[in-house]
Scaffold this motif. Structure first.
Motif, PDB file in Angstrom:
ATOM      1  N   SER A  72      26.339  48.763  35.343  1.00  0.00           N
ATOM      2  CA  SER A  72      25.130  47.871  35.486  1.00  0.00           C
ATOM      3  C   SER A  72      24.654  47.293  34.879  1.00  0.00           C
ATOM      4  O   SER A  72      24.226  46.135  35.164  1.00  0.00           O
ATOM      5  CB  SER A  72      24.032  49.051  36.429  1.00  0.00           C
ATOM      6  N   LEU A  73      24.644  47.262  33.164  1.00  0.00           N
ATOM      7  CA  LEU A  73      23.459  46.487  32.189  1.00  0.00           C
ATOM      8  C   LEU A  73      24.902  45.176  32.134  1.00  0.00           C
ATOM      9  O   LEU A  73      23.733  44.476  32.199  1.00  0.00           O
ATOM     10  CB  LEU A  73      23.078  47.413  31.128  1.00  0.00           C
ATOM     11  N   ALA A  74      25.465  45.361  32.507  1.00  0.00           N
ATOM     12  CA  ALA A  74      26.385  44.024  31.787  1.00  0.00           C
ATOM     13  C   ALA A  74      26.492  43.597  33.399  1.00  0.00           C
ATOM     14  O   ALA A  74      26.807  42.289  33.536  1.00  0.00           O
ATOM     15  CB  ALA A  74      28.156  44.333  31.896  1.00  0.00           C
ATOM     16  N   ARG A  75      26.406  43.748  34.562  1.00  0.00           N
ATOM     17  CA  ARG A  75      26.664  43.192  35.809  1.00  0.00           C
ATOM     18  C   ARG A  75      25.328  42.373  35.803  1.00  0.00           C
ATOM     19  O   ARG A  75      24.905  41.601  36.051  1.00  0.00           O
ATOM     20  CB  ARG A  75      27.203  43.386  37.370  1.00  0.00           C
ATOM     21  N   LEU A  76      24.358  43.340  35.549  1.00  0.00           N
ATOM     22  CA  LEU A  76      22.733  42.428  35.169  1.00  0.00           C
ATOM     23  C   LEU A  76      22.467  41.214  34.705  1.00  0.00           C
ATOM     24  O   LEU A  76      21.069  40.399  34.722  1.00  0.00           O
ATOM     25  CB  LEU A  76      21.695  44.018  35.031  1.00  0.00           C
ATOM     26  N   ARG A  77      23.269  41.531  33.248  1.00  0.00           N
ATOM     27  CA  ARG A  77      23.148  40.524  32.523  1.00  0.00           C
ATOM     28  C   ARG A  77      23.316  39.014  33.110  1.00  0.00           C
ATOM     29  O   ARG A  77      22.594  38.022  32.549  1.00  0.00           O
ATOM     30  CB  ARG A  77      23.828  39.835  31.565  1.00  0.00           C
ATOM     31  N   SER A  78      24.237  38.783  33.864  1.00  0.00           N
ATOM     32  CA  SER A  78      23.761  37.481  35.097  1.00  0.00           C
ATOM     33  C   SER A  78      22.876  37.186  35.326  1.00  0.00           C
ATOM     34  O   SER A  78      23.254  36.064  36.221  1.00  0.00           O
ATOM     35  CB  SER A  78      25.341  37.844  35.446  1.00  0.00           C
ATOM     36  N   LEU A 134      19.911  37.154  34.151  1.00  0.00           N
ATOM     37  CA  LEU A 134      18.718  37.550  33.202  1.00  0.00           C
ATOM     38  C   LEU A 134      18.972  35.657  32.577  1.00  0.00           C
ATOM     39  O   LEU A 134      19.489  35.456  32.826  1.00  0.00           O
ATOM     40  CB  LEU A 134      18.609  38.188  31.827  1.00  0.00           C
TER      41      LEU A 134
END
Length: 118
Positions: free
Chosen positions: A110-116, A118
């Motif tokens: 989830s964190l990896a996908r959310l970085r897009s 930010l």
């Protein structure tokens, strides 16, 4: 926190946006936790609900969901997170976002996908 109606229970409160807004209007200074996956699982328009509640919310539970499952890693459900973040911005959200998935692997995905976003 908004809750979906659970199997075996006849009622959850608040389970609609109107109930959430009503509760917030009764208690000055009360803030609300928006649970995105619970909105989706409850068949509520996720993006409209976020716009309506964001200004009175201090926390958002971030997880993906479908009509039958929630607490999924982002990308495993059908929520459009680009629209989620637009709705949070439009609604005036200034609180904390928490990734709410059941395991470390899902949190890291989830964190990896959310970085897009930010």
């Amino acid at each position: 926190e908004n809750l979906p109606v659970k199997s075996g229970f006849s009622r959850a409160y608040p389970s609609t946006v109107d109930e959430s807004e009503g509760m917030l209007s009764m208690f000055r200074g009360l803030e609300f936790c928006i649970d995105i996956g619970h909105l989706r699982k409850s068949s509520i328009d996720v993006y409209e609900a976020i716009k309506r509640l964001a200004g009175r919310s201090n926390c958002v539970h971030i997880h993906d969901a479908t009509a039958s499952e929630d607490h999924l890693a982002i990308g495993k459900g059908d929520i459009d997170f680009s629209r989620v973040f637009s709705a949070l911005t439009f609604g005036g959200f200034e609180g904390t976002a928490l990734i709410e998935v059941p395991d470390v692997k899902g949190c890291l995905e989830s964190l990896a996908r959310l970085r897009s976003f930010l």
